[in-house]
Design a protein around this motif. Structure first.
Motif, PDB file in Angstrom:
ATOM      1  N   THR A  61      -4.139  -9.228  -6.998  1.00  0.00           N
ATOM      2  CA  THR A  61      -3.848  -9.394  -5.573  1.00  0.00           C
ATOM      3  C   THR A  61      -3.355  -8.108  -4.913  1.00  0.00           C
ATOM      4  O   THR A  61      -2.347  -7.529  -5.339  1.00  0.00           O
ATOM      5  CB  THR A  61      -2.770 -10.488  -5.389  1.00  0.00           C
ATOM      6  OG1 THR A  61      -3.316 -11.728  -5.862  1.00  0.00           O
ATOM      7  CG2 THR A  61      -2.355 -10.645  -3.943  1.00  0.00           C
ATOM      8  N   ALA A  62      -4.060  -7.692  -3.857  1.00  0.00           N
ATOM      9  CA  ALA A  62      -3.568  -6.572  -3.043  1.00  0.00           C
ATOM     10  C   ALA A  62      -2.647  -7.122  -1.971  1.00  0.00           C
ATOM     11  O   ALA A  62      -2.977  -8.106  -1.297  1.00  0.00           O
ATOM     12  CB  ALA A  62      -4.734  -5.831  -2.391  1.00  0.00           C
ATOM     13  N   ASN A  63      -1.484  -6.516  -1.846  1.00  0.00           N
ATOM     14  CA  ASN A  63      -0.552  -6.874  -0.767  1.00  0.00           C
ATOM     15  C   ASN A  63       0.253  -5.622  -0.436  1.00  0.00           C
ATOM     16  O   ASN A  63       0.078  -4.565  -1.058  1.00  0.00           O
ATOM     17  CB  ASN A  63       0.348  -8.042  -1.200  1.00  0.00           C
ATOM     18  CG  ASN A  63       1.157  -8.594  -0.034  1.00  0.00           C
ATOM     19  OD1 ASN A  63       0.601  -8.894   1.020  1.00  0.00           O
ATOM     20  ND2 ASN A  63       2.464  -8.703  -0.186  1.00  0.00           N
ATOM     21  N   LYS A  64       1.124  -5.743   0.544  1.00  0.00           N
ATOM     22  CA  LYS A  64       1.897  -4.596   1.037  1.00  0.00           C
ATOM     23  C   LYS A  64       2.515  -3.797  -0.110  1.00  0.00           C
ATOM     24  O   LYS A  64       3.035  -4.360  -1.068  1.00  0.00           O
ATOM     25  CB  LYS A  64       2.991  -5.131   1.980  1.00  0.00           C
ATOM     26  CG  LYS A  64       3.881  -4.094   2.628  1.00  0.00           C
ATOM     27  CD  LYS A  64       3.124  -2.983   3.329  1.00  0.00           C
ATOM     28  CE  LYS A  64       2.163  -3.481   4.393  1.00  0.00           C
ATOM     29  NZ  LYS A  64       1.215  -2.414   4.841  1.00  0.00           N
ATOM     30  N   ILE A  65       2.466  -2.481   0.026  1.00  0.00           N
ATOM     31  CA  ILE A  65       3.016  -1.582  -0.984  1.00  0.00           C
ATOM     32  C   ILE A  65       4.458  -2.020  -1.338  1.00  0.00           C
ATOM     33  O   ILE A  65       5.258  -2.289  -0.432  1.00  0.00           O
ATOM     34  CB  ILE A  65       2.962  -0.102  -0.493  1.00  0.00           C
ATOM     35  CG1 ILE A  65       3.259   0.886  -1.599  1.00  0.00           C
ATOM     36  CG2 ILE A  65       3.853   0.142   0.724  1.00  0.00           C
ATOM     37  CD1 ILE A  65       2.108   1.120  -2.514  1.00  0.00           C
ATOM     38  N   GLY A  66       4.728  -2.086  -2.627  1.00  0.00           N
ATOM     39  CA  GLY A  66       6.043  -2.561  -3.083  1.00  0.00           C
ATOM     40  C   GLY A  66       5.953  -3.933  -3.727  1.00  0.00           C
ATOM     41  O   GLY A  66       6.852  -4.345  -4.470  1.00  0.00           O
ATOM     42  N   THR A  67       4.839  -4.638  -3.474  1.00  0.00           N
ATOM     43  CA  THR A  67       4.679  -5.979  -4.044  1.00  0.00           C
ATOM     44  C   THR A  67       4.580  -5.915  -5.577  1.00  0.00           C
ATOM     45  O   THR A  67       5.183  -6.716  -6.290  1.00  0.00           O
ATOM     46  CB  THR A  67       3.414  -6.647  -3.455  1.00  0.00           C
ATOM     47  OG1 THR A  67       3.560  -6.702  -2.045  1.00  0.00           O
ATOM     48  CG2 THR A  67       3.207  -8.045  -4.002  1.00  0.00           C
ATOM     49  N   THR A 122     -12.209  -7.613 -10.204  1.00  0.00           N
ATOM     50  CA  THR A 122     -10.800  -7.271 -10.471  1.00  0.00           C
ATOM     51  C   THR A 122     -10.218  -6.485  -9.291  1.00  0.00           C
ATOM     52  O   THR A 122     -10.944  -5.976  -8.435  1.00  0.00           O
ATOM     53  CB  THR A 122     -10.648  -6.390 -11.737  1.00  0.00           C
ATOM     54  OG1 THR A 122     -11.105  -5.068 -11.420  1.00  0.00           O
ATOM     55  CG2 THR A 122     -11.409  -6.939 -12.917  1.00  0.00           C
ATOM     56  N   GLY A 123      -8.904  -6.338  -9.336  1.00  0.00           N
ATOM     57  CA  GLY A 123      -8.198  -5.635  -8.264  1.00  0.00           C
ATOM     58  C   GLY A 123      -8.542  -4.161  -8.168  1.00  0.00           C
ATOM     59  O   GLY A 123      -8.320  -3.538  -7.122  1.00  0.00           O
ATOM     60  N   SER A 124      -9.106  -3.586  -9.243  1.00  0.00           N
ATOM     61  CA  SER A 124      -9.420  -2.151  -9.206  1.00  0.00           C
ATOM     62  C   SER A 124     -10.513  -1.850  -8.181  1.00  0.00           C
ATOM     63  O   SER A 124     -10.690  -0.706  -7.765  1.00  0.00           O
ATOM     64  CB  SER A 124      -9.851  -1.657 -10.589  1.00  0.00           C
ATOM     65  OG  SER A 124     -11.024  -2.341 -10.970  1.00  0.00           O
ATOM     66  N   PHE A 165      -0.959  -0.447   0.600  1.00  0.00           N
ATOM     67  CA  PHE A 165      -0.999  -1.639  -0.249  1.00  0.00           C
ATOM     68  C   PHE A 165      -0.972  -1.244  -1.724  1.00  0.00           C
ATOM     69  O   PHE A 165      -1.278  -0.098  -2.054  1.00  0.00           O
ATOM     70  CB  PHE A 165      -2.283  -2.449   0.030  1.00  0.00           C
ATOM     71  CG  PHE A 165      -2.419  -2.834   1.487  1.00  0.00           C
ATOM     72  CD1 PHE A 165      -1.756  -3.937   1.992  1.00  0.00           C
ATOM     73  CD2 PHE A 165      -3.180  -2.064   2.362  1.00  0.00           C
ATOM     74  CE1 PHE A 165      -1.843  -4.280   3.332  1.00  0.00           C
ATOM     75  CE2 PHE A 165      -3.279  -2.388   3.709  1.00  0.00           C
ATOM     76  CZ  PHE A 165      -2.605  -3.507   4.194  1.00  0.00           C
ATOM     77  N   ASP A 166      -0.594  -2.193  -2.575  1.00  0.00           N
ATOM     78  CA  ASP A 166      -0.775  -2.000  -4.011  1.00  0.00           C
ATOM     79  C   ASP A 166      -1.388  -3.273  -4.584  1.00  0.00           C
ATOM     80  O   ASP A 166      -1.571  -4.264  -3.877  1.00  0.00           O
ATOM     81  CB  ASP A 166       0.548  -1.613  -4.714  1.00  0.00           C
ATOM     82  CG  ASP A 166       1.664  -2.622  -4.519  1.00  0.00           C
ATOM     83  OD1 ASP A 166       1.360  -3.814  -4.294  1.00  0.00           O
ATOM     84  OD2 ASP A 166       2.845  -2.229  -4.605  1.00  0.00           O
ATOM     85  N   VAL A 167      -1.740  -3.207  -5.864  1.00  0.00           N
ATOM     86  CA  VAL A 167      -2.400  -4.357  -6.495  1.00  0.00           C
ATOM     87  C   VAL A 167      -1.500  -4.911  -7.594  1.00  0.00           C
ATOM     88  O   VAL A 167      -1.055  -4.172  -8.470  1.00  0.00           O
ATOM     89  CB  VAL A 167      -3.782  -3.961  -7.076  1.00  0.00           C
ATOM     90  CG1 VAL A 167      -4.417  -5.151  -7.805  1.00  0.00           C
ATOM     91  CG2 VAL A 167      -4.706  -3.466  -5.972  1.00  0.00           C
TER      92      VAL A 167
END
Ligand code: MRU
Length: 356
Positions: free
Chosen positions: A249-255, A284-286, A320-322
């Motif tokens: 899951t990609a969501n706001k950086i820091g997730t 995948t998230g990559s 964002f991060d994954v």
């Protein structure tokens, strides 16, 4: 049941889209009038409106506005369809990560493709944009219901970014779960990460919780680990911008950092998102494109010219991060909850064919 407020980030006026200017919150509640699709495209780029589902709904109305503009220019339905594709392509360039944007544009494009004459297409586009808006609120209420069922009667919930009414057509996803729990009179306390650098938590989530009268503490992002280690948090609930077939899951950086903390300390980590946030075309998230935002967001205080860092400081600012699916306790959707998500479970949950 407790009463909650009906906060909305946008209003459709038939010939214009009004957007609550989220850059000005919490200090001012100002509405921006978008009369053209380009006005809306710029508003998405400039963060007047943000949050994955809200971006999708906004883009759907932008296509409606664009089609009205084209109906004055195109000499026949074929030219209209060709020009409409350019409008959709322009809107698709506004932000890369939230898949709801592309999902909404695809729905609008299929209306255009199926249409026989310009007037019918215009009417059908407006209806479809309204459907996307009302379906989003309906889905969020269901997410809220399923999510609140997972919670005990007394919970201290940590959340990140803004996933509320402002980030959707209304009610919210992760914040929708919090709203639903509050409506059900559960005893909840919310810890809100400020969410550097754009401060969606401090500016927007705190604003929404305050309006609702839901008790919360605002904390800086780097305090989360300390409160979790000291048993002050019973669960974490966040939203999503894009979910891959395997549940990454990609969501706001820091997730991602929060998911690691949750795993280390054995507390549940939930994603709350509508099915429109799933991207079944990526395994995948990559494969999720991560938006890079301007260095100024890191170098300067938000809403002021005050520079924090020295001249020549080099900056990285991924928005964002994954979070890998192994770190996720469950994905709360409008159709129910996918516990310990992985590719097999996601496919089964959505009845997807093997070759998908
Ligand atoms: O950059 P933003 O403010 O658009 O990012 C928003 C988020 O990351 C939200 O958590 C996500 O879109 C879910 S909103 C229901």
């Amino acid at each position: 049941m407790r009463k909650i407020k009906d906060i909305r980030p946008l209003k459709w006026e038939g010939d214009a889209l009004l957007l609550l200017d989220q850059r000005k919150l919490p200090h001012k509640e100002e509405w921006i009038t978008c009369k053209t699709y380009e006005d809306v495209a710029k508003a998405i780029e400039d963060m007047v409106v943000r949050g994955a589902p809200a971006i999708g709904v906004t883009a759907a109305y932008a296509v409606t506005l664009g089609a009205k503009e084209l109906s004055q220019k195109a000499k026949d339905v074929n030219e209209f369809k060709m020009l409409a594709e350019l409008v959709i392509n322009r809107l698709a360039t506004t932000r890369p990560t939230a898949v709801n944007l592309f999902w909404a544009l695809k729905r609008m494009k299929s209306i255009i493709d199926a249409g026989q004459n310009i007037n019918d297409i215009l009417l059908a586009l407006e209806t479809e944009a309204k459907n996307i808006e009302t379906q989003d609120i309906d889905r969020n209420r269901k997410i809220g219901m399923y999510g609140a069922e997972l919670l005990g009667n007394k919970e201290t919930i940590l959340t990140h970014c803004n996933t509320g009414a402002l980030a959707t057509a209304g009610y919210g996803t992760a914040l929708g779960v919090i709203r639903a729990a509050y409506e059900m009179e559960k005893d909840i306390l919310v810890y809100v990460d400020e969410t550097r650098p754009y401060l969606q938590g401090a500016r927007l989530t705190a604003w929404e919780l305050q309006k609702e009268g839901i008790p919360y503490y605002l904390i800086t992002d780097n305090m989360a680990g300390w409160f979790i280690a000291n048993d002050e948090i019973t669960c974490i609930i966040v939203g999503a911008d894009r979910i891959a077939l395997n549940g990454d899951t990609a969501n706001k950086i820091g997730t991602y950092t929060l998911s690691v903390l949750a795993k280390e300390h054995g507390i549940p980590f939930y994603i709350a998102a509508p099915s429109s946030t799933f991207d079944f075309s990526i395994k995948t998230g990559s494969e999720i494109p991560i938006e890079d935002r301007p260095p100024e967001e890191v170098l300067y205080c938000h809403c002021s010219d005050c520079r924090i860092a020295p001249e020549h400081a080099r900056v990285k600012n991924p928005a964002f991060d994954v979070t890998p699916h192994e770190n996720i306790t469950g994905i709360i959707t409008e159709r129910g909850v996918i516990l310990s998500p992985n590719e097999t479970k996601v496919k089964k949950f959505f009845n997807l064919d093997e070759e998908c």
